[in-house]
Design an enzyme around this catalytic site. Structure first.
Site, PDB file in Angstrom:
ATOM      1  N   GLU A 220      31.281  40.609  45.480  1.00  0.00           N
ATOM      2  CA  GLU A 220      31.908  39.279  45.464  1.00  0.00           C
ATOM      3  C   GLU A 220      32.061  38.744  46.882  1.00  0.00           C
ATOM      4  O   GLU A 220      32.805  39.290  47.689  1.00  0.00           O
ATOM      5  CB  GLU A 220      33.284  39.376  44.787  1.00  0.00           C
ATOM      6  CG  GLU A 220      34.037  38.044  44.737  1.00  0.00           C
ATOM      7  CD  GLU A 220      35.432  38.158  44.123  1.00  0.00           C
ATOM      8  OE1 GLU A 220      35.922  39.302  43.934  1.00  0.00           O
ATOM      9  OE2 GLU A 220      36.032  37.110  43.849  1.00  0.00           O
ATOM     10  N   HIS A 280      34.033  35.038  38.606  1.00  0.00           N
ATOM     11  CA  HIS A 280      35.485  34.975  38.629  1.00  0.00           C
ATOM     12  C   HIS A 280      35.811  33.511  38.484  1.00  0.00           C
ATOM     13  O   HIS A 280      35.594  32.726  39.415  1.00  0.00           O
ATOM     14  CB  HIS A 280      36.041  35.480  39.968  1.00  0.00           C
ATOM     15  CG  HIS A 280      36.390  36.924  39.951  1.00  0.00           C
ATOM     16  ND1 HIS A 280      36.929  37.583  41.026  1.00  0.00           N
ATOM     17  CD2 HIS A 280      36.298  37.852  38.959  1.00  0.00           C
ATOM     18  CE1 HIS A 280      37.136  38.843  40.709  1.00  0.00           C
ATOM     19  NE2 HIS A 280      36.753  39.035  39.469  1.00  0.00           N
TER      20      HIS A 280
HETATM   21  C1  RNT Z   1      40.049  37.452  46.397  1.00  0.00           C
HETATM   22  C2  RNT Z   1      39.090  37.693  45.312  1.00  0.00           C
HETATM   23  C3  RNT Z   1      39.397  38.869  44.437  1.00  0.00           C
HETATM   24  C4  RNT Z   1      40.849  38.966  44.033  1.00  0.00           C
HETATM   25  C5  RNT Z   1      41.134  39.962  42.947  1.00  0.00           C
HETATM   26  C6  RNT Z   1      42.580  40.280  42.828  1.00  0.00           C
HETATM   27  O1  RNT Z   1      39.848  36.269  47.049  1.00  0.00           O
HETATM   28  O2  RNT Z   1      38.951  36.551  44.518  1.00  0.00           O
HETATM   29  O3  RNT Z   1      38.577  38.837  43.337  1.00  0.00           O
HETATM   30  O4  RNT Z   1      41.358  37.737  43.618  1.00  0.00           O
HETATM   31  O5  RNT Z   1      40.366  41.069  43.116  1.00  0.00           O
HETATM   32 ZN    ZN Z   2      37.758  36.747  42.774  1.00  0.00          ZN
END
Ligand code: RNT
Ligand code: ZN
Length: 411
Positions: A220, A280
């Protein structure tokens, strides 16, 4: 005729089958984050979220332990329609005496038991590389300190083993999403070396020999965070190239880009190259603020890209928001229902017809038709969906009751 029957006829006249839309919607899984329940605090003593993410607000009744979190999840999830998975962070280990590099499946067995009890379809997982003493100078997998890198590499490997266990238990692959807070507040002296260290750490994690049929690894990216305004090690270009070269998956968080970049546009770009990608879904207000997801334009566009590209098994939908300024259960349900609404809205669109207009370059008709869709009786179909899922449209009354009976007692 009921409102739904009227709606069915009206959609039908446009070549859209509401029954097919309803049938598809209830099959699309959404992975729901556990961390809305407790402001990303976790159960392993790490404390409030750090590493550039932040929850604001102090609403009554934050879940303070496993039992309270389970009670809140049970209640909130019972008001959410559709197929649900649970998205856990490693910091939600139960009864772990060891540190995060030594977490084992047994520390998550109580979650498996619970998720089965409430009928969830699977568990997804996230190494927790924040809120911990081994985040040294804001760095984890890219730290210049070998001991620190090693610790987090071992943590990620432990997470892969735990995810295999989830996959076995649910007979459903588990997504492991790697996000790190690593970055710099001000102008870097070296942008490359930390990225090379991150690359090396990821290589070591992936080399552990996990089962790719059971575990889907995602990375991510993020453009900036609080205190990491000038540079993030795990940038978009870095991770997209890493994922492509190593045959893993990208996770797109729609709060993690410049405000004029759209994840809805990135989804089809990645679908041209990847078999899978993960999301996400969040709502950034002016920054990556992780506001509760609402039924608004960009969410609708994201859902359209999933539905019209027939990609509901390729795009793994997960939610990521945390609001402590309102009732946390209401936040959870509102966001999950918004996601479901957006998917239904996309399913109730004649994409074939619109695509044809685009190809014929009839942009006049395309605009007019797209506007027409906005006033079709969507609400009646949504209500019908809830009715078939044995849910009421009003969840606030029930949540208010829970608030006065359960949440208020926690203060
Ligand atoms: C942070 C990311 C990550 C978190 C979670 C809690 O900017 O979005 O995914 O929000 O892992
Ligand atoms: Zn995230």
């Amino acid at each position: 005729m009921t409102a739904y029957e009227l709606a069915k006829a009206e959609y039908g006249s446009k070549g859209i089958e509401t029954e097919a839309a309803l049938a598809s919607l209830k099959e699309i899984p959404v992975s729901i984050h556990c961390w809305q329940g407790d402001d990303v605090v976790g159960l392993d003593g790490g404390g409030a979220a750090s590493g550039g993410i932040q929850t604001t607000g102090n609403y009554t009744g934050r879940a303070r332990n496993f039992e309270e979190l389970k009670a809140d999840i049970t209640k909130a999830f019972s008001m959410m329609p559709g197929k649900k998975r649970l998205n856990l962070h490693a910091s939600y280990a139960v009864g772990a005496a060891a540190d995060r590099d030594k977490y084992e499946p047994q520390h998550f067995a109580p979650w498996v038991k619970f998720a089965k009890e409430i009928g969830l379809q699977g568990i997804d997982f996230n190494p927790t590389m924040f809120s911990h003493k081994n985040v040294k100078d804001g760095l984890t997998l890219s730290s210049p300190d070998e001991r620190i890198r090693k610790f987090w590499i071992e943590h990620c490997k432990a997470c892969l083993r735990i995810a295999e266990y989830f996959a076995d238990e649910f007979k459903s692959p588990s997504l492991v999403n790697i996000w790190i807070p690593d970055g710099l507040k001000d102008v870097p002296a070296d942008r490359l070396t930390p990225r090379l260290r991150l690359k090396d750490s990821l290589d070591k994690i992936l080399a552990c020999g996990y089962d790719r049929n059971k575990v889907i690894v995602a990375v991510e990216s993020k453009v900036f965070g609080i205190g990491v305004e000038s540079y993030t090690v795990g940038s978009n270009e870095f991770y997209q190239n890493y994922a492509a070269k190593n045959n893993i998956c990208c996770l797109l968080d729609n709060g993690h880009y410049h405000p004029l970049e759209y994840v809805s546009d990135k989804i089809p770009a990645l679908l041209a190259f990847y078999d899978k990608l993960a999301l996400h879904v969040t709502r950034g207000v002016r920054w990556d603020s992780d506001h509760v997801v609402l039924f608004e334009d960009e969410l609708k566009e994201i859902a359209k890209e999933i539905v019209r590209n027939d990609a509901s098994d390729k795009v793994l939908i997960g939610l990521d928001y945390f609001d402590a300024s309102i009732n946390r259960l209401s936040a959870w349900v509102t966001g999950q229902r918004a996601m479901q609404k957006a998917l239904l809205y996309a399913l109730l669109t004649n994409h074939g017809e619109l695509r044809l207009l685009q190809d014929k370059a009839d942009f006049t008709a395309l605009m007019v038709k797209q506007e027409e869709y906005k006033t079709l009786p969507f609400g009646a179909v949504w209500k019908e969906y809830l009715r078939r899922e044995n849910l009421k449209e009003d969840y606030l009354t029930e949540i208010r009751e829970y608030e006065s009976k359960v949440l208020k007692e926690r203060n």
